[in-house]
Design a protein around this motif. Structure first.
Motif, PDB file in Angstrom:
ATOM      1  N   GLU A   1       0.816  -1.214   0.000  1.00 27.84           N
ATOM      2  CA  GLU A   1       0.000   0.000   0.000  1.00 27.84           C
ATOM      3  C   GLU A   1       0.846   1.259   0.000  1.00 27.84           C
ATOM      4  OE1 GLU A   1      -3.608   0.196   2.538  1.00 27.84           O
ATOM      5  OE2 GLU A   1      -2.789  -1.658   3.381  1.00 27.84           O
TER       6      GLU A   1
ATOM      7  N   SER B   1      -5.668   5.584   1.227  1.00 30.20           N
ATOM      8  CA  SER B   1      -4.878   4.377   1.051  1.00 30.20           C
ATOM      9  C   SER B   1      -5.022   3.880  -0.385  1.00 30.20           C
ATOM     10  CB  SER B   1      -5.362   3.299   2.018  1.00 30.20           C
ATOM     11  OG  SER B   1      -4.763   2.066   1.720  1.00 30.20           O
TER      12      SER B   1
ATOM     13  N   LYS C   1      -3.920   0.597  -2.622  1.00 32.32           N
ATOM     14  CA  LYS C   1      -3.374  -0.753  -2.495  1.00 32.32           C
ATOM     15  C   LYS C   1      -3.263  -1.393  -3.875  1.00 32.32           C
ATOM     16  CE  LYS C   1      -3.974  -5.087   0.007  1.00 32.32           C
ATOM     17  NZ  LYS C   1      -4.727  -5.765   1.065  1.00 32.32           N
TER      18      LYS C   1
END
Length: 66
Positions: free
Chosen positions: A11, A19, A21
Motif C-alpha cells: 500500500e 490508502s 493498495k
C-alpha cells in the motif's frame, strides 16, 4: 513527482486518510484499490478530463440538454 515501487498487496498512504493498495498485476495492467473519505473525489484522469471538457463546453451555454 514521487515515484514508488510496490508489489501486489502493498500500500501507499497519503495524508493518513487515503490508502492506495496494489490488488493485482497482470502484464502491463495494474489494479488499484483506493480508500478515501467521502469528501475526496477519486476518478481516472481520462474521466476527469471528459467531465471538465463537458463543463467548459456545456454549462455556460446551457445547451447540452441537462
Amino acid at each position: 513527482m514521487l515515484v514508488l515501487t510496490r508489489r501486489k498487496d502493498e500500500e501507499i498512504i497519503i495524508n493518513d486518510n487515503i490508502s492506495i493498495k496494489i490488488l493485482s498485476v497482470k502484464g502491463n495492467r495494474v489494479r488499484l484499490g483506493v480508500e478515501a473519505p467521502d469528501d475526496v473525489s477519486v476518478n481516472r484522469a481520462e474521466i476527469r478530463k471528459l467531465v471538465h471538457q463537458f463543463e467548459v463546453e456545456c454549462v455556460p451555454a446551457q445547451s447540452c440538454g441537462l
